[in-house]
Scaffold this active site. Structure first.
Site, PDB file in Angstrom:
ATOM      1  N   HIS A  40       0.598  -1.478  -0.203  1.00 15.72           N
ATOM      2  CA  HIS A  40      -0.063   0.062   0.086  1.00 15.72           C
ATOM      3  C   HIS A  40       0.628   1.242   0.035  1.00 15.72           C
ATOM      4  O   HIS A  40       0.346   2.394  -0.194  1.00 15.72           O
ATOM      5  CB  HIS A  40      -0.825   0.037   1.198  1.00 15.72           C
ATOM      6  CG  HIS A  40      -2.108  -0.946   1.044  1.00 15.72           C
ATOM      7  ND1 HIS A  40      -2.798  -1.357   0.022  1.00 15.72           N
ATOM      8  CD2 HIS A  40      -2.200  -2.052   2.311  1.00 15.72           C
ATOM      9  CE1 HIS A  40      -3.535  -2.276   0.513  1.00 15.72           C
ATOM     10  NE2 HIS A  40      -3.424  -2.601   1.907  1.00 15.72           N
TER      11      HIS A  40
HETATM   12 ZN   LIG Z   1      -4.103  -6.905   3.003  1.00 15.63          ZN
END
Ligand SMILES: [Zn+2]
Ligand SMILES: [Zn+2]
Length: 313
Positions: A121
């Site tokens: 992320h």
């Molecule tokens: Zn995850």
């Protein structure tokens, strides 16, 4: 090869789900005497700032350093808390993934697994979703700059969409992505629609497989033939698997219902493809997973598959 930094690893203080003890069951399983002989284990190392800045903006790296000295507050909107030493811990995740890359490229090992890696992320200029530095993106840049590897297949089976990798390389025609995740309408980070297939010359190199909440093995396994075809079209020089275990039934922060079969079958497929297409070069990275028993069982399947001879097609 399993690269494990051992406790205290990259983790966040209680009661954060990305906890210090989430790898404990995995470590127990791989330390069984009959298992341990099949793998090499290596110590991890800290990545250089130069490597980190191949992906991240210098301003952001400096921000993480400051937060690491102070050890208070958050690195994002509230998912990724700062603590003292978080810069070094994050740089060590990156170093471990880069070490795995170098060991696989040098042929010292065919495959490597980095349980604490796969922080998909983190974006160029920000942390996100428990991820500070994007070891995957940095490894992709390193493969190109230092090892002349261009064509890479990245498969991400974490329950969350791998937005930090997906959008950074969205227009890159040599990074092929297949990402299976819980539909973004129901789960962080909210992205990963099936219509997103890459921009410009990269059109068709990206595939998203958003699954509905409560999807299980059948829904997941039905994606594998398409991933196989995607990989065959890619003709990669390297395969990277992010095998987050947070899609297993009982994970506290997602709504999928996989069993460890998902990890076994995905690794089996990519292992076979790696031997067929790219001299075995396959790096597996852990990623998410917030139920220690699930994490242990799923990743034990991954390392067992990689330690055995590849399945025949
Ligand atoms: Zn995850
Ligand atoms: Zn192999």
């Amino acid at each position: 090869l399993v690269l494990d930094q051992g406790p205290p690893a990259y983790a966040f203080p209680d009661p954060h789900p990305f906890s210090r003890d989430r790898l404990e069951v995995f470590r127990k399983l791989v330390s069984q005497p009959d298992v341990v002989s099949k793998f090499g284990f290596a110590e991890t190392i800290i990545a250089s700032e130069q490597d980190i800045e191949s992906f991240h903006d210098k301003d952001y790296v400096d921000f993480v350093k400051r937060a690491s000295r102070l050890g208070v507050g958050y690195l994002d909107q509230g998912d990724t808390p700062a603590y003292k030493g978080i810069y070094e811990a994050s740089a060590r995740v990156v170093g471990s993934t880069l070490l795995a890359l170098s060991k696989v490229v040098s042929k010292e090992f065919d495959h490597a697994f980095v349980p604490v890696g796969g922080l998909h992320h983190a974006a160029r200029d920000r942390a996100g979703g428990f991820c500070v530095f994007n070891d995957i993106g940095i490894a992709i840049r390193k493969a190109r700059s230092d090892y002349s590897i261009r064509r890479i297949l990245y498969v991400d089976i974490d329950a969350h969409h791998g937005d930090g990798v997906f959008y950074e390389f969205y227009d890159d025609p040599d990074l092929w992505i297949a990402d299976v995740h819980e539909d973004g309408r129901f789960l962080y980070p909210g992205t990963g629609a099936a219509e997103e297939t890459g921009g410009g010359a990269a059109k068709g190199t990206k595939m998203n497989f958003p699954l509905p909440p409560h999807a299980g093995d059948d829904e997941f396994l039905s994606c594998l033939p398409k991933i196989r075809q995607h990989g065959a079209n890619c003709r990669p020089d390297l395969i990277i698997l992010q095998c987050g275990a947070d899609g297993l039934q009982g994970d506290p922060i997602t709504h999928l219902r996989y069993s460890p079969d998902v990890h076994r079958m995905t690794t089996r497929l990519l292992h076979q493809m790696a031997h067929e297409l790219c001299q075995g070069r396959l790096i597996a990275l852990g990623g998410g997973g917030y139920n220690a028993k699930n994490v242990g069982e799923a990743w034990f399947e991954v390392v067992k598959e990689l330690a055995n001879p590849p399945a025949l097609s």
